[in-house]
Design an enzyme around this catalytic site. Structure first.
Site, PDB file in Angstrom:
ATOM      1  N   GLU A 134      77.825  31.887   3.092  1.00  0.00           N
ATOM      2  CA  GLU A 134      78.643  32.259   4.262  1.00  0.00           C
ATOM      3  C   GLU A 134      78.085  31.632   5.543  1.00  0.00           C
ATOM      4  OE1 GLU A 134      81.505  33.956   4.738  1.00  0.00           O
ATOM      5  OE2 GLU A 134      81.266  33.714   6.903  1.00  0.00           O
ATOM      6  N   THR A 152      86.746  30.019  11.975  1.00  0.00           N
ATOM      7  CA  THR A 152      85.902  31.122  12.437  1.00  0.00           C
ATOM      8  C   THR A 152      84.909  30.655  13.502  1.00  0.00           C
ATOM      9  OG1 THR A 152      86.106  32.243  10.338  1.00  0.00           O
ATOM     10  CG2 THR A 152      84.246  32.881  11.681  1.00  0.00           C
TER      11      THR A 152
END
Ligand code: HSE
Length: 310
Positions: free
Chosen positions: A131, A184
């Site tokens: 991530e 993001t």
């Protein structure tokens, strides 16, 4: 070398859940990453195929799935090579935790291949490595629910202190995904670095209220607590027809409507399936008037998280 192939699924997820920026998230069913793995005799990780998304890196050191897998293999000192087929049913840049489901699937798959040396919860740091590659920051609000299922509260990203909490059994989720991409990294940068104390106080109250609402099945309190002073005011401007969709879904009985992760997907919580269907129709009506292509989802929260599928 002939090796058994193992296939796993890691679900998509919705993070933030309005006021819980970087700390709340829940898993959804039916969308996510399938990853198939088997040993090869090259001593290297090899990505054999990627389907369901364009432009993802096929170099193992740049791909979130293989980076998470490599973190686990390094930790355990495993030197055998592993091959990967990656099949995505959640789009990158959708707000549905695509990088997290990719990372969780990578770590979960090699753990299964090795005969489960790690418990499910022990896979969190390995998935976190994947991530981090995608979003530049280590946050578990998508990773945790994708791995563990249900609703996660991240008390501390730094300490990786992740809790699972209960939620009302008749809580439904409706989501609308207008087909624009929001990265993001970019959506994080637009938030700035500080927040006025007056807004922070409102946020604390809503975070506490939302947790209490979930564990006590209090739908009214849940709705009152779905207020975000931090991300929604800025990020909602990136999402086509956000204000209209929010107003229409609340008018049709949604408990609360907010941005899924960093968007552009918008989600609503609803009480029961009938209400969820009406709220989905409200989304459809809003977007029908536009030229936009929009995907819609309706489901309960996914309680099981990542799993082996064969
Ligand atoms: N908490 C993250 C954010 C979720 O809002 O930036 C997206 O990965």
């Amino acid at each position: 070398m002939i090796s058994t192939k193992i296939k796993v699924f890691a679900p998509a997820s919705i993070a933030n859940v309005s006021c819980g920026f970087d700390i709340f998230g829940f898993a959804v069913p039916n969308l996510g990453d399938f990853v198939e793995v088997w040993f090869n005799d090259t001593g290297k990780l090899i990505i054999e195929s990627i389907s369901g998304a364009d432009g993802l890196p096929t170099e193992p050191e740049l791909n979130v799935t293989t980076v998470a897998a490599q973190a686990l293999l390094d930790d355990i000192g495993e030197k055998r090579g592993v091959s990967f087929n990656i099949q995505k049913t959640v789009k990158p840049g959708s707000g549905l935790g695509s990088s997290s489901s990719a990372a969780v699937a990578g770590a979960f798959a090699v753990n299964e291949l090795l005969g489960k040396p790690f418990s499910r919860r022990e896979l969190l740091p390995f998935a976190g490595v994947g991530e981090k590659l995608a979003s530049n920051q280590l946050h578990f609000d998508n990773v945790a629910p994708s791995l563990l299922g249900g609703f996660s509260v991240v008390r501390s990203n730094e300490e990786m202190d992740v809790l699972s909490i209960s939620y009302p059994k008749d809580l439904w989720v409706v989501a609308a995904h207008p087909q624009v991409e929001i990265k993001t990294k970019q959506a994080k940068r637009m938030l700035g670095r500080t927040m006025p104390i007056s807004n922070a106080v409102i946020q604390f109250g809503n975070v506490a209220g939302l947790v209490l609402a979930l564990v006590s099945n209090d739908y009214d309190l849940l709705g009152r607590s779905m207020v975000d002073m931090l991300a929604e005011p800025k990020r909602s401007k990136l999402i086509p027809l956000y204000d209209e969709a929010k107003e229409a879904t609340l008018a049709k009985g949604a408990i609360g409507t907010n941005i899924a992760g960093s968007g552009p997907t918008i989600f609503s919580f609803c009480k029961g399936e009938e209400s969820a269907k009406q709220v989905m129709n409200a989304y459809k009506k809003v977007y029908a008037a536009s030229e936009l292509e929009v995907n819609y989802y309706i489901s309960k929260i996914n309680p099981e998280g990542a799993k082996r599928v064969n």
